[in-house]
Design a protein around this motif. Structure first.
Motif, PDB file in Angstrom:
ATOM      1  N   ARG A   1      -5.872   2.665  -2.022  1.00  0.00           N
ATOM      2  CA  ARG A   1      -5.174   1.382  -1.840  1.00  0.00           C
ATOM      3  C   ARG A   1      -5.916   0.195  -2.446  1.00  0.00           C
ATOM      4  NH1 ARG A   1      -3.477   1.477   4.589  1.00  0.00           N
ATOM      5  NH2 ARG A   1      -1.700   2.901   4.428  1.00  0.00           N
ATOM      6  N   LEU A   2      -7.206   0.320  -2.664  1.00  0.00           N
ATOM      7  CA  LEU A   2      -8.023  -0.830  -3.092  1.00  0.00           C
ATOM      8  C   LEU A   2      -7.509  -1.533  -4.354  1.00  0.00           C
ATOM      9  CD1 LEU A   2     -11.674   0.322  -2.307  1.00  0.00           C
ATOM     10  CD2 LEU A   2     -10.451  -1.625  -1.317  1.00  0.00           C
ATOM     11  N   PRO A   3      -6.990  -0.831  -5.358  1.00  0.00           N
ATOM     12  CA  PRO A   3      -6.490  -1.548  -6.546  1.00  0.00           C
ATOM     13  C   PRO A   3      -5.390  -2.562  -6.246  1.00  0.00           C
ATOM     14  CG  PRO A   3      -6.739   0.789  -7.028  1.00  0.00           C
ATOM     15  CD  PRO A   3      -6.963   0.629  -5.559  1.00  0.00           C
ATOM     16  N   VAL A   4      -4.672  -2.390  -5.126  1.00  0.00           N
ATOM     17  CA  VAL A   4      -3.600  -3.335  -4.776  1.00  0.00           C
ATOM     18  C   VAL A   4      -4.170  -4.703  -4.434  1.00  0.00           C
ATOM     19  CG1 VAL A   4      -1.686  -3.764  -3.161  1.00  0.00           C
ATOM     20  CG2 VAL A   4      -2.151  -1.442  -3.955  1.00  0.00           C
ATOM     21  N   VAL A   5      -5.391  -4.726  -3.907  1.00  0.00           N
ATOM     22  CA  VAL A   5      -5.998  -5.990  -3.469  1.00  0.00           C
ATOM     23  C   VAL A   5      -6.353  -6.875  -4.662  1.00  0.00           C
ATOM     24  CG1 VAL A   5      -7.922  -7.002  -2.171  1.00  0.00           C
ATOM     25  CG2 VAL A   5      -6.885  -4.855  -1.404  1.00  0.00           C
TER      26      VAL A   5
ATOM     27  N   TYR B   1       0.832  -1.201   0.000  1.00  0.00           N
ATOM     28  CA  TYR B   1       0.000   0.000   0.000  1.00  0.00           C
ATOM     29  C   TYR B   1       0.867   1.252   0.000  1.00  0.00           C
ATOM     30  CZ  TYR B   1      -3.814  -3.146   1.495  1.00  0.00           C
ATOM     31  OH  TYR B   1      -4.744  -4.154   1.582  1.00  0.00           O
ATOM     32  N   PHE B   2       1.928   1.241   0.810  1.00  0.00           N
ATOM     33  CA  PHE B   2       2.808   2.415   0.884  1.00  0.00           C
ATOM     34  C   PHE B   2       3.453   2.701  -0.477  1.00  0.00           C
ATOM     35  CE2 PHE B   2       3.711   1.180   5.569  1.00  0.00           C
ATOM     36  CZ  PHE B   2       2.523   1.755   5.954  1.00  0.00           C
TER      37      PHE B   2
ATOM     38  N   TRP C   1       2.381   1.864  -3.441  1.00  0.00           N
ATOM     39  CA  TRP C   1       1.349   2.332  -4.371  1.00  0.00           C
ATOM     40  C   TRP C   1       0.972   3.789  -4.075  1.00  0.00           C
ATOM     41  CZ3 TRP C   1      -0.589   1.590  -8.894  1.00  0.00           C
ATOM     42  CH2 TRP C   1      -1.861   2.065  -9.227  1.00  0.00           C
ATOM     43  N   GLU C   2       0.842   4.126  -2.796  1.00  0.00           N
ATOM     44  CA  GLU C   2       0.518   5.501  -2.420  1.00  0.00           C
ATOM     45  C   GLU C   2       1.587   6.474  -2.916  1.00  0.00           C
ATOM     46  OE1 GLU C   2      -1.788   4.593   1.824  1.00  0.00           O
ATOM     47  OE2 GLU C   2       0.261   5.354   1.795  1.00  0.00           O
ATOM     48  N   LYS C   3       2.848   6.090  -2.765  1.00  0.00           N
ATOM     49  CA  LYS C   3       3.943   6.957  -3.219  1.00  0.00           C
ATOM     50  C   LYS C   3       3.937   7.091  -4.736  1.00  0.00           C
ATOM     51  CE  LYS C   3       6.731   5.732   0.802  1.00  0.00           C
ATOM     52  NZ  LYS C   3       7.837   4.926   1.334  1.00  0.00           N
ATOM     53  N   ALA C   4       3.578   6.004  -5.429  1.00  0.00           N
ATOM     54  CA  ALA C   4       3.561   6.039  -6.896  1.00  0.00           C
ATOM     55  C   ALA C   4       2.484   6.983  -7.432  1.00  0.00           C
ATOM     56  CB  ALA C   4       3.348   4.626  -7.449  1.00  0.00           C
ATOM     57  N   ILE C   5       1.341   7.083  -6.735  1.00  0.00           N
ATOM     58  CA  ILE C   5       0.242   7.923  -7.219  1.00  0.00           C
ATOM     59  C   ILE C   5       0.135   9.251  -6.466  1.00  0.00           C
ATOM     60  CG2 ILE C   5      -1.079   5.916  -8.003  1.00  0.00           C
ATOM     61  CD1 ILE C   5      -2.841   6.200  -5.520  1.00  0.00           C
ATOM     62  N   GLY C   6       1.127   9.507  -5.572  1.00  0.00           N
ATOM     63  CA  GLY C   6       1.159  10.785  -4.877  1.00  0.00           C
ATOM     64  C   GLY C   6       0.170  10.947  -3.747  1.00  0.00           C
ATOM     65  N   MET C   7      -0.247   9.832  -3.123  1.00  0.00           N
ATOM     66  CA  MET C   7      -1.243   9.890  -2.044  1.00  0.00           C
ATOM     67  C   MET C   7      -0.653   9.560  -0.673  1.00  0.00           C
ATOM     68  SD  MET C   7      -4.332  10.735  -3.046  1.00  0.00           S
ATOM     69  CE  MET C   7      -5.411   9.998  -1.811  1.00  0.00           C
TER      70      MET C   7
END
Length: 484
Positions: free
Chosen positions: A344-348, A322-323, A325-331
């Motif tokens: 984060r849901l797309p990671v699941v 999740y971390f 992915w958040e960094k990749a999309i700037g969240m």
């Protein structure tokens, strides 16, 4: 004198930040105290719970399967050996984290709304090429680690309630896994890691006691090790078991004082060994070679309320993904929990999908262990430590000096080279060959998307009563052959 002043400044920088954060987090009323007790954890004990519960988890149920492949003696020796090796590389990761964080905080970097991860440590200490390699291996391992946790949950619950097949349970637990998007960081895993360790401890001792009370099955055989493929497959599953420190950096970052982490992983490993050794040995003693076709130990133990209570929690491996992915999309630095959870849901989705495609609980552990864990948590940390401190100036100014009992820098370098060579040859080389061969065999035998991996065949229809076995079949009007 200069070095002493520098060391003192380093300690002040690290401890100062965390003391300040701790002061800000002081509870002011009863509601906040209760919330902090269950939700906010940054102590040494929290880190120990996280390490111990995350280290073995569902793999505990496949260790008897590994013993049937390795034999009793090799199974015990590999657990001790890889437990020690895993503790060493976790120590290296903790040293590199403190080194990176200290350098950054000297530059006035602020990590209050940012979780440091392993690939960032590599980037800060060794450059972008190390970062890219570390990111690729770490994310792929954590992805498949989450997949294995989901497969294991579905497998375990199937033996409690077999009214639904394992694939259906995977769908259900995939939805449950999605709820972990609401856990901000490892700082908030206090109650979850505590429950995880309690259930892992209960499950281990249930396996041990239930197997001893059950006794050996009639005609039990202990023929392992019988084939090289099975031998190295079992060894890499144990390599995977004690390679759970891909989340070490995230756990350290959640601590108020991460420099206290150094011995935590070793203590967690020693505790885990008190669970894995007796449980795996007892189940293998009772069922022997039957385990070769039953990678989940629950499959061989009779159903009982005690077995149904033995369930292991999941969710740890998802959080670092999740971390990233958040960094990749700037969240990542967004303060809204709901927005971060939605992001984060797309990671699941890929975790869910891959668990349905490859439901081979046991063989997939060994494959991930040989191809991913070998590099992610053994080879790369050892090499990173060597190259970070290759110059005399880097060694002299290091925040953490190597312990005296390993021979300071010369001893540390020697141990690191041994880890790299051993894991590259035995773990990745022989282990990769064996585990991939076994994994392909599972695909050929069961196929992808198999509905219920290693489930017992459905019961046969009841046979006719003996008195009616020879009775004439009922007469039916047969059409005349010429009218057909």
């Amino acid at each position: 004198m200069t070095d002493m002043a520098s060391d003192k400044m380093v300690e002040t920088v690290i401890v100062g930040n965390y003391v300040e954060m701790e002061t800000e987090g002081k509870p002011r009323d009863v509601k906040t105290k209760i919330s902090n007790f269950f939700w906010h954890g940054g102590s040494v004990y929290d880190a120990w719970f996280s390490c111990a519960s995350n280290q073995v988890a569902q793999v505990l149920l496949t260790l008897p399967y590994s013993f049937s492949q390795l034999g009793m003696l090799s199974g015990i020796l590999f657990q001790l050996f890889y437990g020690l090796m895993g503790s060493w590389t976790a120590y290296l990761i903790s040293v590199l984290y403190v080194e990176y964080r200290t350098r950054k905080e000297r530059e006035k970097a602020d990590f209050r709304n940012h979780v440091i991860q392993w690939f960032e440590v590599l980037d800060g200490l060794l450059g972008k090429h190390w970062r890219n390699v570390g990111l690729a291996f770490n994310c792929t391992f954590l992805l498949f680690g989450s997949v294995i946790q989901l497969i294991a949950c579905a497998s375990n619950i199937y033996y409690i309630n077999d009214n639904l097949d394992k694939r259906t349970w995977t769908y259900i637990f995939g939805a449950c896994c999605a709820t972990t998007v609401f856990i901000p960081s490892f700082h908030n895993y206090r109650i979850w890691s505590f429950l995880g360790l309690v259930m892992t401890t209960y499950t281990a001792w249930y396996l041990t006691i239930a197997s001893l009370l059950h006794g050996q099955v009639e005609g039990v055989k202990h023929s392992g090790p019988s084939k090289l493929v099975l031998y190295f497959t079992g060894a890499t599953n144990i390599l995977y078991t004690f390679g759970g420190h891909a989340v070490t950096v995230e756990i350290m970052h959640a601590m108020w004082k991460p420099q206290k982490f150094k011995a935590i992983y070793l203590l967690a490993t020693l505790y885990v060994l008190t669970l894995t050794l007796p449980s795996a040995a007892a189940v293998y003693w009772a069922f022997g070679d039957m385990l070769l076709n039953h990678s989940n130990a629950f499959a061989l133990l009779p159903r009982s309320p005690f077995r149904d209570m033995a369930f292991i929690t999941f969710g740890f491996a998802c959080t670092p993904l999740y971390f990233v992915w958040e960094k990749a999309i700037g969240m990542h630095e967004c303060k809204s929990l709901c927005k971060r959870a939605a992001a984060r849901l797309p990671v699941v989705i890929p975790i869910w999908f891959l668990a349905i495609v490859f439901p081979f609980f046991g063989p997939i552990n060994s494959t991930v262990g040989s191809l991913l864990v070998s590099f992610t948590v053994y080879i790369i940390p050892a090499l990173a430590h060597i190259f970070t401190f290759k110059s005399a100036a880097a060694r002299e100014n290091a925040v953490e000096q190597p312990p005296k009992f390993v021979g300071r820098w010369v001893g540390t370098y020697t141990v690191n080279v041994f880890v790299v060579v051993w894991v590259l040859v035995v773990g990745f080389g022989f282990g990769g060959w064996a585990s991939v061969t076994n994994f392909i065999h599972q695909i050929d035998t069961f196929g992808l998307f198999t509905k219920c991996y290693q489930c017992p065949p459905p019961p046969l229809p009841p046979t006719p009563h003996p008195l009616n076995a020879t009775a004439s079949p009922p007469l039916h009007h047969q059409p005349h052959p010429h009218r057909l």
